[in-house]
Design an enzyme around this catalytic site. Structure first.
Site, PDB file in Angstrom:
ATOM      1  CB  SER A 167      -0.956  -0.057   1.134  1.00  0.00           C
ATOM      2  OG  SER A 167      -0.180  -0.102   2.425  1.00  0.00           O
ATOM      3  CG  LEU A 168       0.712   4.152  -2.628  1.00  0.00           C
ATOM      4  CD1 LEU A 168       0.118   4.975  -3.583  1.00  0.00           C
ATOM      5  CD2 LEU A 168       2.173   4.551  -3.000  1.00  0.00           C
ATOM      6  CD  GLU A 200       0.788   6.679 -11.819  1.00  0.00           C
ATOM      7  OE1 GLU A 200      -0.239   5.883 -12.425  1.00  0.00           O
ATOM      8  OE2 GLU A 200       1.716   6.091 -11.608  1.00  0.00           O
ATOM      9  CG  ASP A 206     -11.618   6.389  -4.817  1.00  0.00           C
ATOM     10  OD1 ASP A 206     -11.152   5.375  -4.173  1.00  0.00           O
ATOM     11  OD2 ASP A 206     -12.698   7.029  -4.282  1.00  0.00           O
ATOM     12  NE  ARG A 264      -2.654  -3.872  -1.533  1.00  0.00           N
ATOM     13  CZ  ARG A 264      -3.012  -3.863  -0.165  1.00  0.00           C
ATOM     14  NH1 ARG A 264      -4.308  -3.920   0.287  1.00  0.00           N
ATOM     15  NH2 ARG A 264      -1.999  -3.231   0.674  1.00  0.00           N
ATOM     16  CD  GLU A 324      -6.779   1.514  -7.730  1.00  0.00           C
ATOM     17  OE1 GLU A 324      -5.793   1.072  -7.626  1.00  0.00           O
ATOM     18  OE2 GLU A 324      -7.383   1.991  -6.657  1.00  0.00           O
ATOM     19  CE  LYS A 358      -6.593   9.203  -0.039  1.00  0.00           C
ATOM     20  NZ  LYS A 358      -6.510   8.265   0.974  1.00  0.00           N
ATOM     21  CB  CYS A 390     -41.097  40.525   7.731  1.00  0.00           C
ATOM     22  SG  CYS A 390     -41.886  39.535   6.357  1.00  0.00           S
ATOM     23  CB  CYS A 433     -41.467  35.750   3.095  1.00  0.00           C
ATOM     24  SG  CYS A 433     -42.118  37.446   3.367  1.00  0.00           S
ATOM     25  CB  CYS A 449     -39.724  40.460   3.941  1.00  0.00           C
ATOM     26  SG  CYS A 449     -38.838  39.150   4.838  1.00  0.00           S
TER      27      CYS A 449
HETATM   28  S1  IVH Z   1       1.252   2.768  -6.665  1.00  0.00           S
HETATM   29  C1  IVH Z   1       4.429   0.283  -4.419  1.00  0.00           C
HETATM   30  N1  IVH Z   1      -0.404   4.161  -8.089  1.00  0.00           N
HETATM   31  O1  IVH Z   1      -3.508   2.996  -3.783  1.00  0.00           O
HETATM   32  C2  IVH Z   1       3.309   1.430  -4.870  1.00  0.00           C
HETATM   33  N2  IVH Z   1      -1.369   3.098  -6.415  1.00  0.00           N
HETATM   34  O2  IVH Z   1      -2.527   3.254  -1.286  1.00  0.00           O
HETATM   35  C3  IVH Z   1       1.860   0.706  -4.987  1.00  0.00           C
HETATM   36  N3  IVH Z   1      -3.505   3.573  -6.073  1.00  0.00           N
HETATM   37  O3  IVH Z   1      -3.278  -0.334  -3.445  1.00  0.00           O
HETATM   38  C4  IVH Z   1       0.801   1.546  -5.348  1.00  0.00           C
HETATM   39  N4  IVH Z   1      -3.812   4.638  -7.794  1.00  0.00           N
HETATM   40  O4  IVH Z   1      -4.891   0.273  -5.378  1.00  0.00           O
HETATM   41  C5  IVH Z   1      -0.061   3.349  -6.979  1.00  0.00           C
HETATM   42  N5  IVH Z   1      -1.192   5.776  -9.368  1.00  0.00           N
HETATM   43  C6  IVH Z   1      -1.544   4.690  -8.443  1.00  0.00           C
HETATM   44  C7  IVH Z   1      -2.532   4.321  -8.095  1.00  0.00           C
HETATM   45  C8  IVH Z   1      -2.315   3.564  -6.726  1.00  0.00           C
HETATM   46  C9  IVH Z   1      -4.469   4.210  -6.796  1.00  0.00           C
HETATM   47  C10 IVH Z   1      -3.925   2.797  -5.164  1.00  0.00           C
HETATM   48  C11 IVH Z   1      -3.545   1.214  -5.099  1.00  0.00           C
HETATM   49  C12 IVH Z   1      -2.930   0.739  -3.799  1.00  0.00           C
HETATM   50  C13 IVH Z   1      -3.401   1.953  -2.803  1.00  0.00           C
HETATM   51  C14 IVH Z   1      -2.445   2.269  -2.037  1.00  0.00           C
END
Ligand code: IVH
Length: 668
Positions: free
Chosen positions: A80-81, A111, A115, A134, A171, A311, A409, A424, A430
């Site tokens: 995840s990020l 980039e 979502d 995932r 995604e 974000k 009023c 009114c 008024c």
């Molecule tokens: S990079 C190691 N790029 O965000 C890097 N993730 O919070 C892996 N996501 O599970 C993720 N847009 O589903 C990356 N342009 C993007 C993204 C992206 C959406 C999602 C992705 C990941 C989640 C992590």
């Protein structure tokens, strides 16, 4: 030609068309032609089932339903990020990466953060062999059949030097238009709609029947490479370009930028584009571009140290309705407003949300004391999206009572049949309506009185210095400077702008009077048609109805406005105070050279305001619309024109710059 060769030929053709359509965004054949070839291939495959390849373009419509999804262990965990929510944390992230590098300034591949939901897709010798969700990052579900139905995803890679093994990660998301249509259909079928495009995408990807998934408007963008065999570029950005070259879809917004200022500018740029992208995003992702540096930086826990997500502020948040108040607008409409426990949403603190009218209150089933989801997207005024009924304390909540008298009023309240709003009946008696009428009079598209803001109008009325727009022009600098927060300089400035505002146009003047249903366009049509204020004052309902865009209801509003003593008198006093406009020439209706044409104005202009351009075009008979479509005749593009200009270019609509516009207006 053998059937086998024919099948190969048709498949290649369809793949080429898919690539042109989805990756290059540049189709070369009409949809009908694609369908014809598709049907031809389908028929051949049905007649010769032994020749059907699992990655034939026909397999994009789904196959037999599954009973459950198999588990898939990811060869490399799906990470995840980390998130940041402010510029400083982004700068810190960049500095930490910079510290590990010998380069003077490192580059980032940037980039949008889509979502949707992450997926891993594996191509072996260029053929899609497996797609998985995932899951928990280690183990996901095998959703190959569903992923294969995603329109913009190729089942076979194309081009040169395709790696023997290539896992792309990206995604899966749903296009907003398609999401809205899907929900409309679900509602019509008496089924529960999805809450948002992400849930809809997740629900679609987890359909056991891929034929259903195939009907859902899903899309996919790659954002990373997982395991692979063979050689790949050693830059994140260049890898993305390689993927694109092999026919894989990547976001159109992928860029390589250097330095935190440019990263911040990118964030701004994407935030501005967000409403027009056509799909949901919730931020921007920054990745160190140099793959070797990525490896040096490595990982902490489950997130890489070489990437972070910045974000956007959340657009939805939960808060409590503390009370409901009723606001009286310019035309007397009484609007219920929810007073909320202040909450940070969409980048600002929100403490009010309009509830519109009784119907909306019933639809939401909202009570005082309820917990609600508040939504503020872009610059749109905050709305109550839904009530969390499961959290309602029935002992505590109070239902919303509509007032039977005007809360300002005390006049009677009327409810017009067929309308959801109550009003009114006090008119300009008024105080609330008076304040709103004066604010409207001073507003930008009306007399445009610089320095006379809403707060000041309220003070002037509260202090009984003015009771109608005409009295504005008798104010003295001395009176003004005695008001709180008003110095000598601002007072003098306001007197000056009151003076300059006196020179106007008949259309603006008519608009400024705030006659119900008379917006800019109608005011303009009335001015062009009648030429003088006297003629409009005298006009009968039938006379008024001959003006374009004026129907029975609007005609009656105008007629009754000028049958009220008070209004006639204010108009007379305004003209006495020196409000004037150039006389309109007796022009024939036929002399509207732009009649039947629709213009769209976008960008900013140096010689005229957008409102003035609009008025000028309308006076020549043109319609001025807010968005570009095939019906648009011409787009007037100023400085920094954005998506509307792009759309016009795509649709082949005529485009005119400021210079050409001035020439056109000059000629007329
Ligand atoms: S990079 C190691 N790029 O965000 C890097 N993730 O919070 C892996 N996501 O599970 C993720 N847009 O589903 C990356 N342009 C993007 C993204 C992206 C959406 C999602 C992705 C990941 C989640 C992590």
């Amino acid at each position: 030609m053998t059937v086998k060769t024919k099948i190969k030929q048709l498949s290649d053709l369809l793949e080429e068309y898919n690539y042109q359509y989805y990756v290059l965004d540049n189709p070369s054949v009409p949809d009908g032609e694609y369908d014809r070839i598709f049907q031809q291939l389908l028929k051949l495959e049905q007649d010769n089932p032994e020749l059907l390849s699992p990655n034939s373009p026909t397999q994009k419509v789904g196959g037999t339903a599954l009973t459950k999804f198999e588990q898939v262990t990811h060869q490399q965990p799906m990470l995840s990020l980390d998130n940041v929510f402010e510029q400083q944390s982004l700068v810190d992230f960049m500095q930490r990466a910079q510290d590990k590098s010998s380069q003077p300034e490192i580059a980032f591949c940037v980039e949008p953060k889509l979502d949707g939901l992450a997926a891993s897709i594996i191509y072996q010798n260029g053929e899609l062999i497996q797609a998985a969700t995932r899951g928990d990052g280690q183990v996901g579900e095998n959703v190959t059949e569903n992923v294969k139905t995603i329109a913009n995803l190729p089942l076979k890679l194309r081009g040169e030097n395709i790696p023997p093994l290539l896992e792309v990660r990206g995604e899966v998301f749903m296009l907003i238009d398609g999401f809205n249509k899907l929900n409309d259909n679900l509602i019509k079928a008496n089924e529960k709609p999805f809450v948002n495009p992400r849930n809809a995408a997740a629900g679609s990807l987890r359909q056991l029947d891929s034929k259903i998934a195939a009907k859902r408007p899903l899309a996919f963008y790659c954002y990373a490479v997982g395991v692979f065999e063979g050689e790949l570029a050693n830059s994140q950005y260049e890898r993305m370009q390689q993927l694109k070259g092999w026919g894989l879809p990547i976001s159109t917004e992928v860029k390589r930028v250097i330095g935190s200022e440019n990263c911040q500018a990118y964030y701004q740029n994407i935030q501005d584009k967000r409403p027009n992208l056509g799909y949901a995003i919730d931020g921007v992702v920054y990745k160190v571009d140099d793959i070797a540096l990525q490896q040096t930086l490595g990982f902490v826990a489950r997130a890489p140290r070489w990437a972070t997500a910045y974000k956007f502020p959340a657009e939805e948040a939960v808060t409590e309705v503390e009370n409901v108040e009723f606001q009286v607008g310019r035309t007397g409409a009484i609007t219920p407003v929810a007073k909320l426990k202040p909450i940070f949403v969409g980048g600002v603190t929100v403490s009010n949300a309009t509830l519109h009218n009784k119907d909306e209150i019933e639809r939401l089933d909202i009570r005082i004391g309820d917990q609600v989801v508040v939504r503020r997207a872009g610059d749109v005024i905050p709305q109550v999206a839904r009530v969390l009924l499961e959290r309602r304390d029935t002992e505590k909540v109070k239902s919303i009572e509509f007032p039977s008298r005007c809360p300002v009023c005390g006049s009677n309240v009327e409810r017009i049949e067929g309308e959801a709003i109550i009003r009114c009946a006090g008119g300009l008696y008024c105080e609330a309506q008076r304040k709103e009428a004066i604010k409207h009079f001073a507003s930008r598209k009306a007399l445009d009185i610089d320095g006379l803001g809403n707060k000041l109008v309220e003070q002037l009325v509260d202090q009984k210095l003015i009771a109608d727009p005409a009295q504005l022009f008798s104010l003295t600098a001395h009176q003004l400077s005695s008001l709180p927060r008003m110095g000598d300089v601002s007072a003098k400035k306001l007197i000056h702008s009151l003076q300059t505002s006196k020179k106007t146009t008949l259309a603006r003047f008519l608009y400024s009077l705030g006659i119900r249903e008379v917006g800019e366009a109608t005011a303009n049509n009335l001015a062009v048609h009648f030429k003088t204020i006297e003629a409009i004052e005298k006009a009968s309902v039938d006379d008024l109805k001959t003006v374009s865009d004026v129907g029975e209801i609007v005609a009656k509003h105008i007629y009754y406005f000028f049958r009220q003593e008070h209004n006639i008198e204010v108009v007379a006093r305004l003209i006495e105070a020196g409000i004037h406009w150039p006389a309109l020439e007796e022009k024939q209706e036929e002399e509207q050279p732009l009649l039947g044409q629709t213009f769209v104005i976008t960008g900013s202009f140096s010689n005229m305001s957008r409102t003035d351009i609009k008025t000028a075009l309308q006076a020549l008979g043109a319609k001025v619309a807010g968005s570009v479509s095939k019906k648009t005749s011409t787009v007037i593009a100023g400085e920094a024109a954005g998506s509307k200009l792009t759309k016009a270019e795509e649709l082949g609509v005529a485009i005119m710059d400021e210079e050409a516009l001035l020439a056109l207006l000059d000629k007329q």
